[in-house]
Enzyme design. Structure first.
Site, PDB file in Angstrom:
ATOM      1  N   SER A  90       4.705 -34.268  28.771  1.00 35.05           N
ATOM      2  CA  SER A  90       4.955 -33.261  28.714  1.00 35.05           C
ATOM      3  C   SER A  90       3.993 -32.152  28.209  1.00 35.05           C
ATOM      4  CB  SER A  90       6.320 -32.591  29.203  1.00 35.05           C
ATOM      5  OG  SER A  90       6.172 -31.575  29.559  1.00 35.05           O
TER       6      SER A  90
ATOM      7  N   GLU B  66       6.444 -33.865  40.122  1.00 32.97           N
ATOM      8  CA  GLU B  66       6.809 -33.349  39.408  1.00 32.97           C
ATOM      9  C   GLU B  66       7.423 -31.835  39.031  1.00 32.97           C
ATOM     10  OE1 GLU B  66       6.558 -34.705  36.170  1.00 32.97           O
ATOM     11  OE2 GLU B  66       4.411 -36.389  35.808  1.00 32.97           O
TER      12      GLU B  66
ATOM     13  N   HIS C  35      10.446 -34.604  37.168  1.00 32.27           N
ATOM     14  CA  HIS C  35       9.382 -34.555  35.854  1.00 32.27           C
ATOM     15  C   HIS C  35      10.427 -35.253  34.589  1.00 32.27           C
ATOM     16  CE1 HIS C  35       6.756 -33.261  32.589  1.00 32.27           C
ATOM     17  NE2 HIS C  35       7.577 -31.752  32.439  1.00 32.27           N
TER      18      HIS C  35
END
Length: 501
Positions: free
Chosen positions: A201, A330, A416
């Site tokens: 990320s 995500e 995610h």
């Protein structure tokens, strides 16, 4: 998909033998952590960024006399009043000396220098912690890898464009931590010539930034990027966010004025200034060139002379193998959880509203599903999947791509952070089931973790390198992993973007 980090209880040292390591600044005492590793926690690489040093470049930590206890995590830039943005358990620890590293080394030392993974945590550059229990499970040390997790300044303190203060302070933090690794990792059994930097990320954005920076090239030999957030931001955007926080605090956007405000008050103001509403307005801002994050590294013409794409296209980092990928869905859930009335909005009109521009017809053709599902994919594209595709398109030299597609049993999406428990082989870890549900096959963790260990050790994986102009071959990690063409749709969109410029 949130969790609130809290100040965690510090683990007590074990009563048995506590190993010592001599670093350049002094001796540290660690502790054995489970059957596979020895941990040295909270080692400061920089002086406490407080008072006169709060908005300064990091300063190497002064030497100490005697033996420094490294059996407990040190202070974290993450405070207990900050809200996390991921499903990763991320504890906060109080204190001033927040610029620290944690080193996890195999409990049984082996001959020769071991490969090293330096991990940069995510959290949107406003949250996250290097002390997650997922990182201390011992899977990498068990397999002969020394792990280093680092902290760095977050939010405005790390990234704000402040009059009278040097910029990109958090980037300087990363650089100093990596320099600490070069100077000291051999004492922990690691090989400074075999350092892989990795992150997920915002941590993936950090790794891409370092990979494309001339000044960082001597500090590592390969890179792992998982679900990178939108890359280097515009200095003007971050300056605008800084000014907005200053206005909310009723101060000038200067070093002296910000230094007079407690960190809690700064955090509250930057939270109020947060522009992300995670719906159509957020998507519209992204599609018009805005960053997905309020605080990011910025091009400064010095330490960060280029955007990630330009730096990679110039051949910076071309000698360093890259392993990069993203998850299938995500941030899709953010839009799928919106009102079902959104599906009544015509797809073409929705793409116009979010400001996709001249390629919206072609984009719509490449993105199936009703309006909410299409916009969910658009959100994942805007922040993560197109960032990954752009990096693959720009990177010269060897790159390996993966696409993580194992669906959670909660919502049939691959959201995610879902790949992390498989990469770190910690499927029984804290809060893992909240992300994966019951669908977490150990065989997939065995494969993914094994490939990451192989890449950290020698810079290769078991599937072919990715060629944008060729087969676009990579690895799909799913209930039945396979090697095939991946990110083809995303590369077509990237090509359409370039044609529309």
């Amino acid at each position: 998909m949130t969790s609130t980090p809290s100040t965690a209880e510090r683990p007590a040292p074990e009563p048995d033998e506590q190993p010592l390591v001599h670093t350049a600044a002094g001796t540290v005492r660690g502790r054995h952590l489970g059957p596979h590793q020895t941990a040295f926690l909270g080692i400061p690489y920089g002086e406490a960024p407080t008072e006169d040093l709060r908005f300064e470049r990091p300063v190497p930590h002064a030497p100490w006399r005697g033996v420094r206890d490294a059996t407990q995590y040190g202070a974290t830039p993450l405070r207990d009043f900050m809200t996390g943005i991921t499903l990763i358990p991320e504890p906060a620890y109080p204190g001033d000396e927040t610029l620290t590293v944690n080193v996890f080394t195999p409990r049984t030392r082996r001959d020769g220098g071991l490969p090293v993974l330096v991990w940069i945590h995510g959290g949107g550059f406003t949250s996250g912690s290097p002390a997650s229990p997922w990182y201390e499970t011992g899977s990498f040390p068990r397999d002969g890898v020394v792990v280093v997790t680092m902290s760095y300044r977050l939010g405005l303190d790390g990234f704000g464009v402040i009059d009278g203060a040097p910029g990109n302070r958090a980037v300087h933090d990363w650089m100093l931590a990596l320099d600490w690794v070069q100077q000291n990792i051999a004492a922990f059994g690691g090989d400074p010539s075999r350092v892989t930097i990795g992150g997920q990320s915002a941590g993936g954005t950090a790794v891409l930034t370092l990979l494309s920076m001339p000044a960082a090239q001597h500090l590592f030999s390969r890179a792992i990027v998982e679900s990178p957030g939108a890359s280097t931001g515009e200095r003007s955007d971050v300056a605008r966010s800084t000014a907005e926080v200053a206005t909310l605090l009723r101060i000038a956007a200067t070093r002296d004025d910000f230094a007079s405000v407690p960190e809690h008050d700064v955090f509250e103001a930057q939270t109020r200034a947060q522009k992300h509403d995670m719906r159509l307005a957020w998507l519209r801002r992204l599609m018009r060139g805005g960053s997905s994050m309020q605080w990011t590294p910025v091009i400064d013409g010095d330490l960060v002379p280029y955007s990630v794409a330009e730096g990679l296209a110039r051949g910076i980092g071309s000698d360093k193998p890259l392993l990069i990928g993203a998850n299938a869905n995500e941030t899709d859930a953010m839009l799928l959880e919106s009102s079902a009335a959104l599906d009544l909005l015509p797809r073409a009109l929705a793409l116009r509203i979010v400001g996709l521009g001249r390629i919206r017809r072609q984009y719509g053709e490449l993105t199936p599903g009703r309006t909410r599902r299409m916009l969910g994919a658009t959100a994942s594209d805007a922040v993560f999947r197109l960032t990954t595709a752009r990096a693959l398109a720009a990177k010269t030299g060897r790159a390996y791509a993966y696409d993580f597609r194992l669906a959670s049993s909660h919502n049939a999406l691959t959201g995610h952070c879902m790949e992390l428990p498989f990469v770190w082989d910690c499927l029984d870890g804290e809060n893992v089931e909240a992300s994966t549900g019951t669908n977490r096959p150990q065989s997939l963790a065995d494969e993914m973790h094994g490939e990451w260990v192989r890449f950290i050790a020698d810079g290769t994986v078991s599937w072919p390198a990715y060629e944008v102009s060729g087969g676009r071959t990579g690895r799909i990690f799913d209930s039945e992993p396979r090697t095939q063409k991946i990110f083809d749709r995303e590369q077509r969109i990237v090509a359409l973007e370039k044609g529309a410029e």
